[in-house]
Design a protein around this motif. Structure first.
Motif, PDB file in Angstrom:
ATOM      1  N   THR A  66      -3.018   2.800   7.465  1.00 35.28           N
ATOM      2  CA  THR A  66      -2.722   1.627   6.627  1.00 35.28           C
ATOM      3  C   THR A  66      -2.853   0.346   7.445  1.00 35.28           C
ATOM      4  O   THR A  66      -3.436  -0.639   6.987  1.00 35.28           O
TER       5      THR A  66
ATOM      6  N   GLU B 148       2.289   4.818   0.618  1.00 31.45           N
ATOM      7  CA  GLU B 148       2.041   5.826   1.654  1.00 31.45           C
ATOM      8  C   GLU B 148       2.506   7.184   1.175  1.00 31.45           C
ATOM      9  O   GLU B 148       3.535   7.307   0.514  1.00 31.45           O
ATOM     10  N   GLU B 149       1.726   8.191   1.548  1.00 35.43           N
ATOM     11  CA  GLU B 149       2.082   9.537   1.137  1.00 35.43           C
ATOM     12  C   GLU B 149       3.040  10.164   2.138  1.00 35.43           C
ATOM     13  O   GLU B 149       3.001   9.847   3.317  1.00 35.43           O
ATOM     14  N   GLY B 150       3.871  11.094   1.649  1.00 40.19           N
ATOM     15  CA  GLY B 150       4.756  11.833   2.546  1.00 40.19           C
ATOM     16  C   GLY B 150       5.894  10.992   3.072  1.00 40.19           C
ATOM     17  O   GLY B 150       6.080   9.850   2.682  1.00 40.19           O
ATOM     18  N   GLY B 151       6.647  11.535   3.990  1.00 41.98           N
ATOM     19  CA  GLY B 151       7.768  10.810   4.575  1.00 41.98           C
ATOM     20  C   GLY B 151       7.768  10.953   6.080  1.00 41.98           C
ATOM     21  O   GLY B 151       7.001  11.738   6.635  1.00 41.98           O
TER      22      GLY B 151
ATOM     23  N   VAL C  35       0.860  -1.183   0.000  1.00 38.92           N
ATOM     24  CA  VAL C  35       0.000   0.000   0.000  1.00 38.92           C
ATOM     25  C   VAL C  35       0.895   1.230   0.000  1.00 38.92           C
ATOM     26  O   VAL C  35       1.699   1.417   0.909  1.00 38.92           O
TER      27      VAL C  35
ATOM     28  N   THR D 278      -0.690   8.230   8.375  1.00 40.90           N
ATOM     29  CA  THR D 278      -0.974   7.371   7.219  1.00 40.90           C
ATOM     30  C   THR D 278      -0.568   5.922   7.504  1.00 40.90           C
ATOM     31  O   THR D 278      -1.289   4.990   7.147  1.00 40.90           O
ATOM     32  N   SER D 279       0.575   5.759   8.160  1.00 42.51           N
ATOM     33  CA  SER D 279       1.014   4.408   8.527  1.00 42.51           C
ATOM     34  C   SER D 279      -0.027   3.732   9.408  1.00 42.51           C
ATOM     35  O   SER D 279      -0.363   2.558   9.232  1.00 42.51           O
TER      36      SER D 279
ATOM     37  N   SER E  22       1.553  13.641   9.589  1.00 39.11           N
ATOM     38  CA  SER E  22       0.708  12.988   8.575  1.00 39.11           C
ATOM     39  C   SER E  22       1.294  11.653   8.122  1.00 39.11           C
ATOM     40  O   SER E  22       0.553  10.722   7.804  1.00 39.11           O
ATOM     41  N   ALA E  23       2.640  11.545   8.091  1.00 38.67           N
ATOM     42  CA  ALA E  23       3.262  10.289   7.631  1.00 38.67           C
ATOM     43  C   ALA E  23       2.930   9.148   8.587  1.00 38.67           C
ATOM     44  O   ALA E  23       2.534   8.047   8.157  1.00 38.67           O
TER      45      ALA E  23
END
Lengths: 180, 170
Positions: free
Chosen positions: B42, A175-178, A173, B38-39, B34-35
């Motif tokens: 997910t 993922e956006e950004g870091g 999947v 998102t993780s 935000s990273a």
């Protein structure tokens, strides 16, 4: 489990075959899904389910605290499934195995998801599959998982962490950004 | 808290298995990173997918019938626990050995030597024959021999069907 379930287990321990068959009826899906998640093969899952209930029947009298019946049964199921994986010398599960277990052609979306999940789970070790299945499907907490799998809570935590990392990679999947 | 630390704990956070203070730190971190958020999302989605897929696995038709049939067959012809028979046989042989050692000429001689060496003055050996008489003593010996032989034969006959004690009972 409630008082009626405990009574059922008590009667089964006393040799009441009707109580044993009722237990089988109630826990068949629970056992099958657990072993299927680990062995990832319908025929093996069927054999492992049957073996699990036979072991349950033979050992029921050794269960002292009947309130722990579900975790005790899960422990038998997991051990049986892991033993079967260890014994078999077959190729890894194919997507066709998963297709075989799907009831009808009207569930195409579900089939796709099952294929993805089966392929992702197939990349895990059987021990990682066991912990994922027990956690995700039945929601056992870490203490219960430690009892079922006979491992320390810290190992449960670590196995779930690594299993999920592998699954995330397998599903790929994006993922956006870091990360900071 | 750094992202690396958060990533290490995300799985336990998802399962609500973290200490309260640590959980609160991660909640706070997720609100502004935000990273990591998102993780986390997910992982949440992954869990849901696995739950859905495994819950939808179809049960093989007739499985319950086959399981019940195997249990019924087992209840009619129960398996024997080989370890119990072996224990019984060993105990029987030991009992027999003690009796024979106590009553045989060699046994009586051995007891005599022991009594002399150790300096014991009691006479354990003649007590039972005195109580039971000659025929009673012979009966005890015969019963012990028959019991031992029977247990040994059963242990040997059942030996091939015995199995190791399963790990979940240990």
């Amino acid at each position: 489990m409630n008082e009626a379930d405990w009574d059922l287990v008590r009667r089964a321990q006393g040799g009441d075959i009707d109580a044993v068959t009722t237990i089988i009826s109630r826990y068949e899906r629970y056992v099958y899904q657990t072993v299927y998640g680990i062995v990832q093969h319908p025929a093996d899952a069927e054999d492992a389910s049957q073996e699990t209930f036979l072991k349950m029947y033979r050992s029921l009298r050794t269960l002292h605290d009947i309130r722990t019946f579900p975790t005790w049964l899960a422990r038998i199921a997991v051990r049986t499934a892991l033993d079967r994986v260890e014994q078999r010398d077959r190729t890894p599960p194919t997507p066709m195995d998963v297709l075989d277990s799907v009831p009808g052609p009207d569930e195409v979306r579900r089939t796709d998801l099952q294929l993805d999940v089966a392929q992702a789970l197939a990349r895990l070790t059987p021990e990682h599959r066991a912990v994922i299945v027990l956690r995700e499907v039945y929601g056992f907490d870490y203490t219960e998982l430690a009892q079922i799998l006979a491992i320390p809570v810290g190992t449960v935590r670590s196995r779930l962490h690594h299993a999920r990392l592998h699954l995330r990679t397998a599903f790929a999947v994006p993922e956006e950004g870091g990360l900071n | 808290m750094h992202c690396d630390d958060v990533q290490t704990h995300l799985s336990s956070y998802l399962d609500d298995e973290l200490a309260l203070a640590l959980g609160e730190q991660i909640t706070e971190h997720l609100q502004h990173c935000s990273a990591c958020r998102t993780s986390y999302q997910t992982l949440e989605a992954l869990s849901a997918q696995i739950r859905t897929a495994l819950a939808a696995v179809a049960m093989p038709p007739g499985l319950e019938t086959r399981i019940v049939a195997s249990i019924l067959a087992e209840s009619r012809y129960p398996r024997h626990d080989i370890s119990r028979w072996i224990t019984l046989a060993v105990l029987s042989v030991l009992t027999l050995a003690i009796i024979l050692v106590g009553y045989s000429p060699l046994g009586i001689f051995t007891w005599s030597v022991i009594r002399v060496v150790v300096g014991i003055t009691w006479h354990s050996v003649p007590i039972i024959p005195a109580l039971l008489g000659r025929s009673g003593t012979l009966g005890v010996i015969a019963a012990a021999m028959a019991w031992s032989a029977g247990a040994l034969v059963l242990a040997l006959r059942l030996g091939h069907s015995g199995e190791r004690r399963p790990s979940y009972e240990r």
